[in-house]
Every structure is written in structure tokens, then in C-alpha cells.
Design an enzyme around this catalytic site. Sequence first.
Site, mmCIF file in Angstrom:
data_model
loop_
_atom_site.group_PDB
_atom_site.id
_atom_site.type_symbol
_atom_site.label_atom_id
_atom_site.label_comp_id
_atom_site.label_asym_id
_atom_site.label_seq_id
_atom_site.Cartn_x
_atom_site.Cartn_y
_atom_site.Cartn_z
ATOM 1 N N HIS A 467 0.808 -1.219 0.000
ATOM 2 C CA HIS A 467 0.000 0.000 0.000
ATOM 3 C C HIS A 467 0.846 1.276 0.000
ATOM 4 O O HIS A 467 0.300 2.384 -0.099
ATOM 5 C CB HIS A 467 -0.923 0.017 1.222
ATOM 6 C CG HIS A 467 -2.228 0.702 0.974
ATOM 7 N ND1 HIS A 467 -2.574 1.259 -0.241
ATOM 8 C CD2 HIS A 467 -3.293 0.940 1.775
ATOM 9 C CE1 HIS A 467 -3.770 1.791 -0.175
ATOM 10 N NE2 HIS A 467 -4.229 1.624 1.050
ATOM 11 N N ASP A 471 -2.321 1.805 -4.795
ATOM 12 C CA ASP A 471 -3.582 2.185 -4.154
ATOM 13 C C ASP A 471 -4.669 1.168 -4.483
ATOM 14 O O ASP A 471 -4.509 0.296 -5.339
ATOM 15 C CB ASP A 471 -4.004 3.591 -4.573
ATOM 16 C CG ASP A 471 -4.056 3.756 -6.082
ATOM 17 O OD1 ASP A 471 -4.491 2.806 -6.768
ATOM 18 O OD2 ASP A 471 -3.660 4.817 -6.585
#
Length: 497
Positions: A467, A471
Site C-alpha cells: 500500500h 492504491d
Amino acid sequence: MAALITVRGSFSFMRRLVSVQRLQKHCYSKFPTVNLVNAPYAYRASAVHHHRYFRTSYAATGPVLQFKLSDIGEGIMEVTVKEWYVKEGDRVSQFDSICEVQSDKASVTITSRYDGVIRKLYYDIDSIALVGSPLVDIETDGGQEVPPEEDVLETPAVSQEEHTHQEIKGHKTQATPAVRRLAMENNIKLSEVIGTGKDGRILKEDILNFLASQTGAILPPSPFQEIQPPPPGPEVARAPTGPKEKRAPPSVTTPIISRPVFTGKDRTEPLKGFHKAMVKTMTAALKIPHFGYKDEVDLTQLVHLRSELKGVAESRGVKLSYMPFFIKAASLGLLHYPILNASMDEACQNITYKAAHNIGLAMDTPQGLLVPNVKNVQMLSIFDIAVELNRLQTLGVSGQLGTADLTGGTFTLSNIGSIGGTYAKPVILPPEVAIGALGKIQVLPRFNAKDEVVKAHVMNVSWSADHRIIDGATMSRFSNLWRSYLENPAVMVLDLK
């Protein structure tokens, strides 16, 4: 009397003397003939004097060298000795296999650089050998040139198709290292076992069947002991029965139950090999913030397509599973979303976009979890991928995966559904940034475009992404594209290169 005195001489001396006399009949010698009958007392001095000239010729032997374990690359400093192919006293030639060692990355077969005789083995099976330490002592043959010690030859472990051989009584017996080790542990000569594999190769089942056919054959005991069942309790004595009107009402007796005695003991073993590498990799993975995404895929059309192509692939000697389709669809998706095929440096300052799609497949093997990868998937057809998967799976089962197969991965798929799971939370393998876990294919009811309930083949997929650079929207779009290729294989055909 003279003859009697001669008989009293040393037997070993007489044997040597007779040998000298025989030698005189066939070749020139310094020894004069000794007449035992005419000189009963003179034979001792003359014979002893001539014995000093008698010499026996032996083959010249070379020095005893320490065969050391040199650096096998990848920064590996220690390995585990998995199997010895020789024992003390065995004669070896150059390039003969000496032993198989296993690092935290791959299995490697060490071969001899000298011609000679094995004089000493420095390690037992499953012992840890350090780089630079001696493996064996080899008494080299006289006259051969001794190469520099740092040039110790090391070859990657051979595949199961490239049979390793063992010479026994003048002929070569085909067997894998695991089979030879099983035979050695049970004191079985491979020459006595009939192989049922291809070209007479001896399989593990052949060893087990041979053990079962031998009287008194005992397999290696299990390190775990079972709970001993309780002994049968004493029978309750029946009360004497009298007349019906005088019979006492039956009484409820509590059965006597003896508690089982558990004799098992705890075992403590050091982490080594692939388990040790897994600890290192998963510890590094904890530093990555994982983003999870799950979806389901309707594989009904793919199931029909694979059933049609399965027979064609088998006619070419290849087993066609669903994984080649999953891997190729992932490669096509990575062309549109290259950030999923990237890596980030430790300082989190730079991203490297990988040109090659080296897609790994998490594989459950007897040695533990291994992740070999198919190189350059972007250049391979589905059939080419199937051929490579067949090779990797064969090597994985036999524990012969090499360093080249286990390193260089850029993206990973884990087929947890082959065992029976539906959903998972896969852990990213650094330095990769994404991984997918595939569930089992289930037949479930679903609605079609006409709102009719139909039978569908549904598979669940679970994605994990780094992450820090990926995204949720990117992961979702990639998953949707990957799913579209599998739900409509004809669309995938249009984008194949």
C-alpha cells in the site's frame, strides 16, 4: 634327517623362498638356487641374505587432500548436507557426485575434482557445513596434477528426468537421490531391487515393496509415539441367580477405567534450510503495509475450453491445468499496470519497473513452501507455460529445484485452492509488491443475463498489494482486467503475443 630339519623352518619364510624359486624359472634374478636337501643348515643364511634383495612393486599414491566447500554464491555461508553419494574407501573420478547440500535457496550437487579414494567424511546427514570447511579427504592417484583448491567444481542439482546413476556390480542403476537415501537407511542394495519406472528406474514404491517382501523387514520408526490404549478392565462378576421371587434388583456398577499413559517426548530442532529462509523472508514482509482485495471469478467458459484442450496437451506429453491460463492472464494485466510488476529499494526512494514477467507459483513440497517462477511469461504461450510448470512441479516433488528457478521473481500467484481453501490473506514476498491467492473452483448457482438460475464454476481470488506504492483503485482495475480474460477466454486470445 636333513629333510626333517628343513621342514622345521618358518612357514612364512618357506613360502617366500618358494616364490623366489618360481621367479628364477621365468626371468633373470640375482638369487642363486638354494638346495635344501644338500645343504640343510646353509639355507638359513643364504636365503635370508637373498631375501634382502626381494622387493614388491606398488602403484604410486598421491597426497591426501582436503576437499573444501567453496562459495556457492548468493551470499550463502552455510549449507545442510542432505545426502552422501560416497562412503569412506570408495574410488571417485573427476565430476563424480560426492554429496548433495541444501542452502536456504536451493539444492546443489557437489562433484569431485580429483581421481582418488575417499578417506574421510567430515559431516553426517543433516549436519551444517560451513563454506571454506573441508567436506571429505581424498587420497589422489599418483602422477595427476592437483588443481587449485578454490576451483572446486559445483553443479546444480539435476532434474528427475536427468537420472542420477549409481554403479553397482558392473551396471548402472537409475534412482533419484531420495530413493538412494531410503535404500541406504534400510540397508538395501539397489542391485537387488527391480525398478518399475521408465527405463527400469527404481522408484520409492519399489523400495517399500521390497521391504514388505522381506521377512522381518522393519521400516524406520516414527519419531512420535502413540498413546497406549488402556488395558481391558476386569469383568464384573455376575451375581448368582436364584428363584425369580428371591432375585435381587440389578445394581448399577461403575466401570473401572484406567487412564492411558502418554510416553511421547517433545523434540527441539534448529531452523535450517528452507524453513530458515522462510523466517527471514516473512520477517521482512512484516515491514510492508498490506492492502487486501477480494473478488470472485466465473470460470464456466474457461472450464469448457480447458476440457477441449486437455486432450491435445496430453497427446504432446504435457499436463494442462488451469494455472497456465491464470499466469498468462496476469502477465497480460501487468502490461497495463506495470507498477504491480515493480520493486522498491530499502530506503523507499526509488521504484524499479521490471521488464520481465517472472511470475512465481507458491508450491507445497516435502521440503516446505517454495516459490519457483516461470521466466519471461510475456513471451510464452499458454502451452509453453504448461511445459515449464510441469518441469518445476517435478523438480519440486523430488527436492531438486535449483537457485535459478527460485530467484528473480517479480509477481506471485498462490494456488491455495489445490488444497481446498476459498479465501486467504497472502503475504507479499519482498522485494515484490503484489501477490494473489486463488481459491478452489466451486459449482454454485448464479443468475445469467436472462435472470435464470444456472450452474456456474466460481473461484475466489484474494489479492495483497504494497500500500506504500499501490492504491486500492489500481489493484481493483488490475483484478477486473485479469478476471475479464478468464471469464471470456476469447478476449484473451486477441491480446496474446
